[in-house]
Design a protein around this motif. Structure first.
Motif, PDB file in Angstrom:
ATOM      1  N   GLN A 293      11.312  -7.335   6.740  1.00  0.00           N
ATOM      2  CA  GLN A 293      10.819  -7.115   5.378  1.00  0.00           C
ATOM      3  C   GLN A 293      10.554  -8.454   4.701  1.00  0.00           C
ATOM      4  OE1 GLN A 293      13.277  -5.226   2.094  1.00  0.00           O
ATOM      5  NE2 GLN A 293      12.055  -3.460   2.711  1.00  0.00           N
ATOM      6  N   ASP A 326      -3.260  -0.667   0.829  1.00  0.00           N
ATOM      7  CA  ASP A 326      -3.336   0.770   1.141  1.00  0.00           C
ATOM      8  C   ASP A 326      -3.850   0.999   2.550  1.00  0.00           C
ATOM      9  OD1 ASP A 326      -2.372   1.512  -1.332  1.00  0.00           O
ATOM     10  OD2 ASP A 326      -4.369   1.687  -2.238  1.00  0.00           O
ATOM     11  N   TYR A 329      -1.134  -1.329   5.179  1.00  0.00           N
ATOM     12  CA  TYR A 329       0.283  -0.986   5.142  1.00  0.00           C
ATOM     13  C   TYR A 329       0.495   0.349   4.431  1.00  0.00           C
ATOM     14  CZ  TYR A 329       0.975  -5.880   6.445  1.00  0.00           C
ATOM     15  OH  TYR A 329       0.948  -7.088   7.093  1.00  0.00           O
ATOM     16  N   PRO A 330      -0.107   1.419   4.935  1.00  0.00           N
ATOM     17  CA  PRO A 330       0.096   2.724   4.277  1.00  0.00           C
ATOM     18  C   PRO A 330       1.554   3.152   4.344  1.00  0.00           C
ATOM     19  CG  PRO A 330      -0.973   3.011   6.412  1.00  0.00           C
ATOM     20  CD  PRO A 330      -0.941   1.531   6.146  1.00  0.00           C
ATOM     21  N   ASN A 331       2.114   3.436   3.190  1.00  0.00           N
ATOM     22  CA  ASN A 331       3.520   3.847   3.072  1.00  0.00           C
ATOM     23  C   ASN A 331       4.489   2.792   3.601  1.00  0.00           C
ATOM     24  OD1 ASN A 331       2.703   6.438   2.110  1.00  0.00           O
ATOM     25  ND2 ASN A 331       2.342   7.092   4.224  1.00  0.00           N
ATOM     26  N   GLN A 332       4.013   1.548   3.691  1.00  0.00           N
ATOM     27  CA  GLN A 332       4.858   0.472   4.205  1.00  0.00           C
ATOM     28  C   GLN A 332       4.988  -0.670   3.200  1.00  0.00           C
ATOM     29  OE1 GLN A 332       6.533   0.470   7.227  1.00  0.00           O
ATOM     30  NE2 GLN A 332       5.859   2.593   7.364  1.00  0.00           N
ATOM     31  N   TYR A 333       4.612  -0.423   1.967  1.00  0.00           N
ATOM     32  CA  TYR A 333       4.748  -1.473   0.964  1.00  0.00           C
ATOM     33  C   TYR A 333       5.106  -0.862  -0.385  1.00  0.00           C
ATOM     34  CZ  TYR A 333       0.403  -0.462  -1.589  1.00  0.00           C
ATOM     35  OH  TYR A 333      -0.553   0.126  -2.367  1.00  0.00           O
ATOM     36  N   GLN A 334       5.682  -1.709  -1.225  1.00  0.00           N
ATOM     37  CA  GLN A 334       5.992  -1.334  -2.606  1.00  0.00           C
ATOM     38  C   GLN A 334       5.482  -2.441  -3.514  1.00  0.00           C
ATOM     39  OE1 GLN A 334      10.215  -0.671  -2.794  1.00  0.00           O
ATOM     40  NE2 GLN A 334      10.095   1.353  -1.858  1.00  0.00           N
ATOM     41  N   ASN A 353       6.964  -4.055   4.524  1.00  0.00           N
ATOM     42  CA  ASN A 353       7.690  -3.780   5.764  1.00  0.00           C
ATOM     43  C   ASN A 353       6.885  -4.329   6.923  1.00  0.00           C
ATOM     44  OD1 ASN A 353       9.732  -2.373   4.407  1.00  0.00           O
ATOM     45  ND2 ASN A 353       8.595  -0.446   4.497  1.00  0.00           N
TER      46      ASN A 353
END
Length: 355
Positions: A293, A326, A329-334, A353
């Motif tokens: 991370q 988007d 890193y789909p669903n892998q970043y904030q 991530n």
């Protein structure tokens, strides 16, 4: 891709051979092992013809009827074609039964004493069941293959679209960055030629990074951080004493693959909106590495007339960076944006991530 297609064809060919091998066993070997009675020669001839019809029926349905009728939404004509195939196969078998006199031969084989009567229609039910089963398997496999082909084609198109969109977005970010940087160098040439030369040297090193390290889609984290550090030092050359700059990078650094130029827009945004020629300001840039991370935290003084935005319309670089995140890193970043943190600064925190 070619290896995958070869493996798929090999598996398909093997499954067909196994299927016909199983049918051959049921038609030829299973009857001979079921008892000690010797079957008449005419029976094996009938089995050969029946197997040939089943093979022809299977591929006629799979390669002609399903693609030309069923997949073209001509279900009525497809149903009539199947009924025609079944009727034709049953008529051929009935003709063979009569021509070869199989009912009488079977009766003599199983009843050598001559008692009872030959069964003329005992073949109808198992033959009809086999024909319908072969047609059902043929239709099912054809539909599954069509679904797999459509899925593969759709994924290929989506991948091509994504790659094209990423290239377009990255092409927008690069001119945006170089435009700002060249303006800074131009400003330096008017009062410090030596600093301008140093800036040009750093810019050329950064351009080499963009040209050669961004082509494969990923780069090493160490190179990405070095690129960001070059940018910060380049921007630092024009800062006045009114700007307090703090930079923290991970030590030691463990290399991991990362999308190139994914961090720069957040840092660039801070320099663009967090620096004032008249008022004191501060910029804080922190890059922390955790197991699988990466956390980037950027804070800068918030000036009302220079309010940054990650939404569409204000700032091409940051808007496109969000779109790149988007896609890559789909669903892998904030991405957390706090326009008024407790210190009154504008704060952006990106957590990626990298596993």
């Amino acid at each position: 891709m070619a290896t995958s297609l070869f493996s798929r064809r090999y598996v398909t060919l093997l499954s067909h051979w196994l299927g016909w091998g199983l049918l051959s066993y049921l038609l030829f070997f299973s009857p001979s092992f079921s008892n000690d009675i010797k079957m008449p020669t005419e029976f094996w001839l009938r089995q050969i013809v029946f197997q040939a019809m089943m093979i022809g029926t299977f591929y006629l349905n799979a390669n002609v009827l399903v693609p030309r009728l069923l997949l073209e939404q001509k279900t009525g004509r497809y149903g009539l074609a199947l009924l025609g195939i079944i009727a034709t196969a049953m008529l051929v078998l009935w003709g063979l039964e009569i021509l070869l006199d199989l009912p009488v031969l079977f009766h003599k084989t199983f009843h050598p004493d001559g008692k009872g009567q030959p069964k003329y229609y005992g073949w109808v039910q198992p033959s009809l069941f086999t024909i319908v089963l072969v047609l059902g398997i043929s239709t099912s496999l054809s539909l599954v293959q069509k679904w797999q082909a459509d899925t593969t084609s759709r994924l290929a198109l989506e991948q091509a679209k994504t790659s094209s969109e990423l290239s377009f977005l990255k092409a927008q970010i690069n001119p945006h960055f170089f435009f700002n940087t060249l303006n800074n160098i131009y400003a330096l040439t008017s009062f410090d030629v030596e600093l301008a030369q140093e800036a040009i040297h750093r810019l050329s090193r950064m351009m080499r990074y963009v040209l050669y390290e961004t082509q494969s889609g990923t780069t090493l984290l160490s190179k990405e951080i070095a690129f960001v550090s070059d940018y910060i030092q380049l921007m630092q050359l024009r800062l006045t004493d009114k700007v307090q700059l703090t930079v923290q990078t991970p030590t030691p650094l463990h290399d991991q693959p990362i999308a190139p130029m994914i961090l720069l827009p957040f840092v660039e945004n801070a320099f663009k909106h967090g620096v004032s020629a008249l008022e004191p300001s501060q910029i804080s840039i922190s890059i922390e590495q955790q197991p699988n991370q990466l956390v980037l935290n950027v804070r800068n003084t918030l000036f009302v007339n220079q309010k940054p935005s990650l939404e569409a319309g204000n700032g091409i670089g940051l808007t496109n960076t969000r779109r790149r995140l988007d896609l890559l890193y789909p669903n892998q970043y904030q991405l957390a944006i706090n326009p008024h943190n407790p210190a009154g600064d504008y704060e952006v925190q990106l957590t990626l991530n990298l596993s």
